[in-house]
Write an enzyme that holds these catalytic residues in place. Structure first.
Site, PDB file in Angstrom:
ATOM      1  N   CYS A  79       0.798  -1.231   0.000  1.00 31.11           N
ATOM      2  CA  CYS A  79       0.000   0.000   0.000  1.00 31.11           C
ATOM      3  C   CYS A  79       0.829   1.278   0.000  1.00 31.11           C
ATOM      4  O   CYS A  79       0.710   2.104  -0.916  1.00 31.11           O
ATOM      5  CB  CYS A  79      -0.925   0.012   1.218  1.00 31.11           C
ATOM      6  SG  CYS A  79      -1.999  -1.425   1.358  1.00 31.11           S
ATOM      7  N   HIS A 140      -2.722   6.702   4.270  1.00 33.02           N
ATOM      8  CA  HIS A 140      -1.579   5.802   4.528  1.00 33.02           C
ATOM      9  C   HIS A 140      -0.264   6.348   3.988  1.00 33.02           C
ATOM     10  O   HIS A 140       0.596   5.608   3.518  1.00 33.02           O
ATOM     11  CB  HIS A 140      -1.847   4.401   3.951  1.00 33.02           C
ATOM     12  CG  HIS A 140      -1.126   3.318   4.699  1.00 33.02           C
ATOM     13  ND1 HIS A 140      -1.102   2.004   4.281  1.00 33.02           N
ATOM     14  CD2 HIS A 140      -0.417   3.352   5.849  1.00 33.02           C
ATOM     15  CE1 HIS A 140      -0.417   1.272   5.123  1.00 33.02           C
ATOM     16  NE2 HIS A 140       0.026   2.068   6.088  1.00 33.02           N
ATOM     17  N   LYS A 371       0.103  -9.947  -3.379  1.00 33.46           N
ATOM     18  CA  LYS A 371       0.534  -8.814  -2.567  1.00 33.46           C
ATOM     19  C   LYS A 371       1.845  -9.124  -1.853  1.00 33.46           C
ATOM     20  O   LYS A 371       2.041 -10.213  -1.319  1.00 33.46           O
ATOM     21  CB  LYS A 371      -0.554  -8.487  -1.539  1.00 33.46           C
ATOM     22  CG  LYS A 371      -0.189  -7.387  -0.565  1.00 33.46           C
ATOM     23  CD  LYS A 371      -1.316  -7.134   0.418  1.00 33.46           C
ATOM     24  CE  LYS A 371      -0.952  -6.074   1.448  1.00 33.46           C
ATOM     25  NZ  LYS A 371      -2.069  -5.788   2.376  1.00 33.46           N
TER      26      LYS A 371
END
Length: 586
Positions: A79, A140, A371
């Site tokens: 992320c 984030h 991921k």
């Protein structure tokens, strides 16, 4: 009579010219920009990319009305670095957002790392061109640097006029009765050490009382105090993650601490629609950064149990419904034909996200990995859909290498801005490709990092049509051959958990997109030539890198109580400024 829509004359041109002159329409006005990004969504989770078990009619319709990118690549498989690259059009390693330690994303709202203040986001560029800019949802990218409320990493300091959402990211810790997700392995060790210390203290006390140990009570008290300090030092952070990280903010004000997940979806939708309604006379940039579909996959009752793919499928279908409601708001205000709309995911789905035998992560289609894996396609190939009626052709696929970083120069161009000239910008303006003026992407080489470690390189050999991919480093799957690092929770970038390849693993993605059969000098006559050319490109790329402060250093990542956003008097941080009246029915 005052026209309701300020760009009417320009739109008439756009409606007439495509019918007579093809799709190569010159854009001479500033469109609204709507950017929608999902969190942890796999490319195989959407109907238009091949899924037949999860219903995504609104995203599928968006693709039918526009362009679907089939080779859209994230600059990082996690992320924080991926979103930093998206916002700036630059590889995370250029920003100091690529970690050399095992922590590759921001860990706390109260850390000091984040998107550097000297970076220029697309929001800054467009605001300088008269756009009203907004961010709804996940950030984030950090909060403060040196002092509470210096807001150096806050969205408002990076070009967003309005921010509503979560400054951090969703975690299991945000929902009660879920196993901890933040540093779970370290927490388990700290609990073990605490229990050992407590048992040792208890043993010493019993020994002292029974006369078996002759130590003074002063020594016993010091021993007990040291144990208490050890417990307090770590539990003050990890024991209250829900309060420290799971918060909602409106601009600089905390509205919920901790956030109430049961109404977050409704609030995000309400804020997105409200922003569109307030700024319908434009131009505006709205970046909707969904909390879906990150664990803990909190899903409202309306969608629970409705999909054929469990809780994950339910969450994806709820997200698709949100997309539909936002697009409805655009159409309701007669903005559809004047809005550049983009949908993507920040990286691939997390294969290791499981609860028992239940899969809580996404599906990456035919692509290997997911991921956290810097090189394999499953971690970096993401959905990419663009719509602009009258400017882009409908129901079109583009199978050319493109990047999330390309959105930066593309929207800067559309808004009349100029990308910074004093730094390397790795993204490319997509407009010529999207309008059919060119048939090939400007990208020749793309570099796939895992943290600060280069794992793979993609070479688009345009004259032959080949799409080579060389892997220098790959993660070691656990168990062997499983396709993911189930034994670790997420694949590492370095150390004993990876394999270094010399010569590199080589694939031709144009013939083998799932990276199933590595080539060799015996099976590919051009093997040595390709490896040599890619190696030269790596050397040239590294010469463009300059040292920058490391935002994801251990010091910048650690929890600092003096930087903790708090809506009360620290450590008594809790509030609910939204109230039940702010919870519209879904």
């Amino acid at each position: 009579c005052k026209p309701r829509f300020p760009y009417l004359s320009a739109l008439l041109v756009l409606w007439i010219f495509p019918k007579t002159c093809g799709m190569s329409v010159a854009v001479d006005f500033k469109p609204n920009i709507l950017l929608i990004m999902a969190d942890d969504l796999g490319i195989g989770d959407i109907g238009c990319y091949g899924n037949n078990t999860i219903r995504t009619p609104n995203i599928d319709q968006l693709a039918k009305e526009g362009i679907k990118l089939t080779q859209h690549i994230a600059a990082a498989p996690l992320c924080t670095p991926s979103r930093a690259a998206f916002l700036t059009g630059r590889y995370p390693i250029r920003l100091g957002m690529a970690s050399s330690n095992r922590y590759r994303a921001l860990q706390w709202n109260a850390g000091s790392g984040g998107l550097p203040v000297n970076e220029t986001t697309f929001a800054k560029v467009l605001r300088q061109q008269g756009y009203t800019t907004g961010l709804i949802g996940k950030w984030h990218q950090g909060m403060n640097c040196e002092a509470l409320n210096d807001h150096c990493h806050h969205p408002s300091n990076h070009g967003f006029d309005y921010f509503y959402g979560m400054p951090f990211t969703l975690l299991n810790n945000c929902q009660k009765n879920k196993p901890p997700e933040l540093d779970a392995a370290l927490q388990a060790k700290l609990w073990l050490y605490t229990q050992i210390i407590a048992l040792a203290v208890l043993t010493v006390i019993i020994g002292k009382l029974t006369g078996l140990i002759s130590a003074s009570w002063k020594i016993v008290a010091c021993f007990a105090l040291a144990g208490s300090l050890f417990f307090t030092s770590w539990y003050s952070s990890y024991g209250f993650v829900q309060y420290w990280n799971c918060i909602l903010m409106r601009n600089y004000d905390i509205t919920e601490q901790p956030m109430k997940l049961e109404r977050t979806t409704a609030l995000v939708l309400k804020e997105a629609v409200s922003f569109i309604e307030r700024n319908k006379h434009g131009p505006f940039l709205l970046f909707i950064s969904f909390l879906h579909v990150h664990t803990p996959l909190f899903t409202t009752e309306k969608f629970l149990g409705k999909s054929r793919h469990g809780l994950y499928g339910d969450n994806v279908e709820e997200m698709d419904w949100l997309v539909g409601k936002i697009l409805d708001a655009i159409e309701k205000e007669d903005l559809k034909n004047n809005t550049f709309t983009y949908f993507a995911s920040d990286h691939g789905g997390q294969l290791e996200a499981q609860e028992g035998k239940t899969q809580l992560g996404g599906w990456n289609g035919i692509y290997k990995g997911g991921k956290g894996m810097g090189g394999w396609e499953g971690g970096i190939r993401v959905p990419g859909i663009l719509r602009w009626p009258g400017v882009f052709p409908a129901d079109t696929d583009i199978d050319e290498p493109t990047s999330l970083m390309d959105i930066y120069p593309t929207v800067a161009h559309l808004g009349g801005g100029i990308v910074p000239q004093d730094r390397v910008v790795d993204g490319r303006n997509l407009m010529p490709l999207l309008q059919g003026k060119v048939q090939q992407s400007e990208h020749e080489f793309m570099f796939h990092y895992c943290g600060s470690y280069l794992h793979a390189v993609r070479w688009h050999q345009k004259d032959s049509g080949a799409l080579w991919k060389a892997h220098y480093v790959t993660p070691i799957f656990q168990p062997e051959g499983a396709g993911a690092c189930y034994g670790r929770g997420i694949c590492p970038c370095f150390g004993e958990g990876v394999t270094h390849h010399d010569p590199p693993l080589l694939f031709d993605l144009s013939r083998d997109p799932s990276e199933a059969k590595p080539l060799s000098p015996h099976t590919e006559p051009l093997f040595d030539t390709v490896i040599s050319r890619i190696a030269r490109a790596v050397q040239e790329h590294r010469q463009t890198l300059t040292p920058v402060p490391q935002q994801l250093s251990l010091y910048n990542l650690m929890w600092k109580p003096w930087l903790q956003p708090c809506c009360g008097t620290f450590p008594f941080c809790w509030c609910d400024k939204e109230g039940d009246s702010a919870h519209p029915a879904l």
